[in-house]
Design an enzyme around this catalytic site. Structure first.
Site, PDB file in Angstrom:
ATOM      1  N   GLY A   1       0.828  -1.196   0.000  1.00  0.00           N
ATOM      2  CA  GLY A   1       0.000   0.000   0.000  1.00  0.00           C
ATOM      3  C   GLY A   1       0.862   1.245   0.000  1.00  0.00           C
ATOM      4  O   GLY A   1       0.808   2.039   0.936  1.00  0.00           O
TER       5      GLY A   1
ATOM      6  N   ARG B   1       0.197   6.131  -2.212  1.00  0.00           N
ATOM      7  CA  ARG B   1      -0.331   7.425  -1.785  1.00  0.00           C
ATOM      8  C   ARG B   1      -0.195   7.579  -0.272  1.00  0.00           C
ATOM      9  O   ARG B   1       0.027   6.624   0.439  1.00  0.00           O
ATOM     10  CB  ARG B   1      -1.818   7.550  -2.172  1.00  0.00           C
ATOM     11  CG  ARG B   1      -2.069   7.561  -3.665  1.00  0.00           C
ATOM     12  CD  ARG B   1      -3.542   7.745  -3.970  1.00  0.00           C
ATOM     13  NE  ARG B   1      -4.342   6.610  -3.557  1.00  0.00           N
ATOM     14  CZ  ARG B   1      -5.676   6.596  -3.522  1.00  0.00           C
ATOM     15  NH1 ARG B   1      -6.341   7.688  -3.833  1.00  0.00           N
ATOM     16  NH2 ARG B   1      -6.322   5.511  -3.151  1.00  0.00           N
TER      17      ARG B   1
ATOM     18  N   TYR C   1     -13.688  -0.215  12.484  1.00  0.00           N
ATOM     19  CA  TYR C   1     -12.320   0.247  12.237  1.00  0.00           C
ATOM     20  C   TYR C   1     -11.486   0.113  13.503  1.00  0.00           C
ATOM     21  O   TYR C   1     -10.342  -0.372  13.461  1.00  0.00           O
ATOM     22  CB  TYR C   1     -12.353   1.698  11.769  1.00  0.00           C
ATOM     23  CG  TYR C   1     -11.008   2.246  11.364  1.00  0.00           C
ATOM     24  CD1 TYR C   1     -10.395   1.834  10.180  1.00  0.00           C
ATOM     25  CD2 TYR C   1     -10.357   3.202  12.149  1.00  0.00           C
ATOM     26  CE1 TYR C   1      -9.167   2.348   9.803  1.00  0.00           C
ATOM     27  CE2 TYR C   1      -9.128   3.719  11.771  1.00  0.00           C
ATOM     28  CZ  TYR C   1      -8.535   3.284  10.595  1.00  0.00           C
ATOM     29  OH  TYR C   1      -7.317   3.791  10.226  1.00  0.00           O
TER      30      TYR C   1
ATOM     31  N   THR D   1     -10.505  -3.448  14.098  1.00  0.00           N
ATOM     32  CA  THR D   1      -9.420  -3.953  13.252  1.00  0.00           C
ATOM     33  C   THR D   1      -8.065  -3.421  13.678  1.00  0.00           C
ATOM     34  O   THR D   1      -7.071  -4.154  13.665  1.00  0.00           O
ATOM     35  CB  THR D   1      -9.679  -3.603  11.778  1.00  0.00           C
ATOM     36  OG1 THR D   1      -9.690  -2.178  11.585  1.00  0.00           O
ATOM     37  CG2 THR D   1     -10.998  -4.182  11.291  1.00  0.00           C
ATOM     38  N   LYS D   2      -7.999  -2.162  14.059  1.00  0.00           N
ATOM     39  CA  LYS D   2      -6.711  -1.589  14.429  1.00  0.00           C
ATOM     40  C   LYS D   2      -6.252  -2.075  15.807  1.00  0.00           C
ATOM     41  O   LYS D   2      -5.049  -2.168  16.066  1.00  0.00           O
ATOM     42  CB  LYS D   2      -6.778  -0.067  14.373  1.00  0.00           C
ATOM     43  CG  LYS D   2      -6.988   0.471  12.962  1.00  0.00           C
ATOM     44  CD  LYS D   2      -5.921  -0.032  11.992  1.00  0.00           C
ATOM     45  CE  LYS D   2      -6.072   0.555  10.607  1.00  0.00           C
ATOM     46  NZ  LYS D   2      -5.007   0.120   9.671  1.00  0.00           N
TER      47      LYS D   2
END
Length: 234
Positions: free
Chosen positions: A4, A7, A146, A149-150
């Site tokens: 990833g 950007r 979110y 997941t983190k």
């Protein structure tokens, strides 16, 4: 290698690692123009970068990307796992599709990217994941999945650090707060007042921390989650 990397924080990591003298392979899933622009930027500065189109949701593409990176530049010295997505919604409005997508990219793909890289990572190498400060602090309503997941990523690095310690490979997690990227452009004016420093982070600041964690000087740090968020979690 940066998963990833076309950007935002990923691109900052690629640029900083190239400045530090690494040959850097990185993956992207969209915007081939941005990926090529990054490769050309690094070449102009005298470095070498290699862009690989790969979807982190697909294990075959992850494994192929790693093999391609190794074929291009040889054994891996450091792996940065930055791929991730955000889909915000209150718990009653989270769709099964969005739930599965965030679990797949933000947890499953992180695990699989590390797993695929390990056989090609040199002893004494480095693994860095990009988590989020929401693992320690709930940012706002609608971030439950979110945050799940983190938080999982922060736990994952502890176990992986123990698995790889016999090879002197360190595994650490960076937990940024809001960072100025194209994904946060519409939110910055709302985020700044919440920061004790009255600003959001810059991708280059995350890149600098990545640079430290992959350096020899960071060889005694492993299994850690380092928050860099301008005081959001204070």
């Amino acid at each position: 290698m940066v998963f990833g990397g076309a950007r935002g924080i990923g691109a900052a990591a690629v640029k900083r690692l190239a400045e530090d003298g690494y040959d850097v392979s990185f993956t992207y899933v969209s915007r081939p123009d941005k990926a090529q622009e990054l490769v050309e930027h690094i070449a102009t500065a005298g470095g070498r970068a290699y862009a690989i189109k790969a979807d982190s949701a697909k294990i075959d593409e992850i494994r192929s990307a790693v093999a391609d990176a190794v074929a291009q530049f040889g054994q891996l010295k450091a792996v940065v796992v930055n791929a991730g997505i955000y889909r915000g919604a209150a718990i009653e409005d989270v769709t099964l599709h969005d739930l599965d997508e965030m679990l797949n990219i933000n947890i499953r793909a992180v695990f699989l990217s590390i797993q695929a890289s390990i056989p090609h990572l040199q002893d004494g190498g480095r693994v860095v994941t990009i988590g989020s400060n929401v693992a320690n602090h709930t940012g706002h309503p609608g971030s439950s999945v979110y945050q799940l997941t983190k938080t999982a990523v922060a736990g994952l690095v502890k176990g992986v650090a123990l698995d790889l310690a016999p090879r002197q490979i360190t595994v650490n997690n960076i937990q940024p707060g809001p960072v100025e990227t194209d994904l946060t452009a519409d939110m910055i004016e709302h985020l700044i007042p919440r920061s004790p420093l009255k600003r959001v982070g810059k991708p280059q600041e995350i890149g600098a921390l990545i640079s430290y964690l992959v350096s020899e000087e960071a060889g005694y740090m492993t299994g850690a989650s380092l928050t860099i968020d301008g005081g959001y979690t204070l």
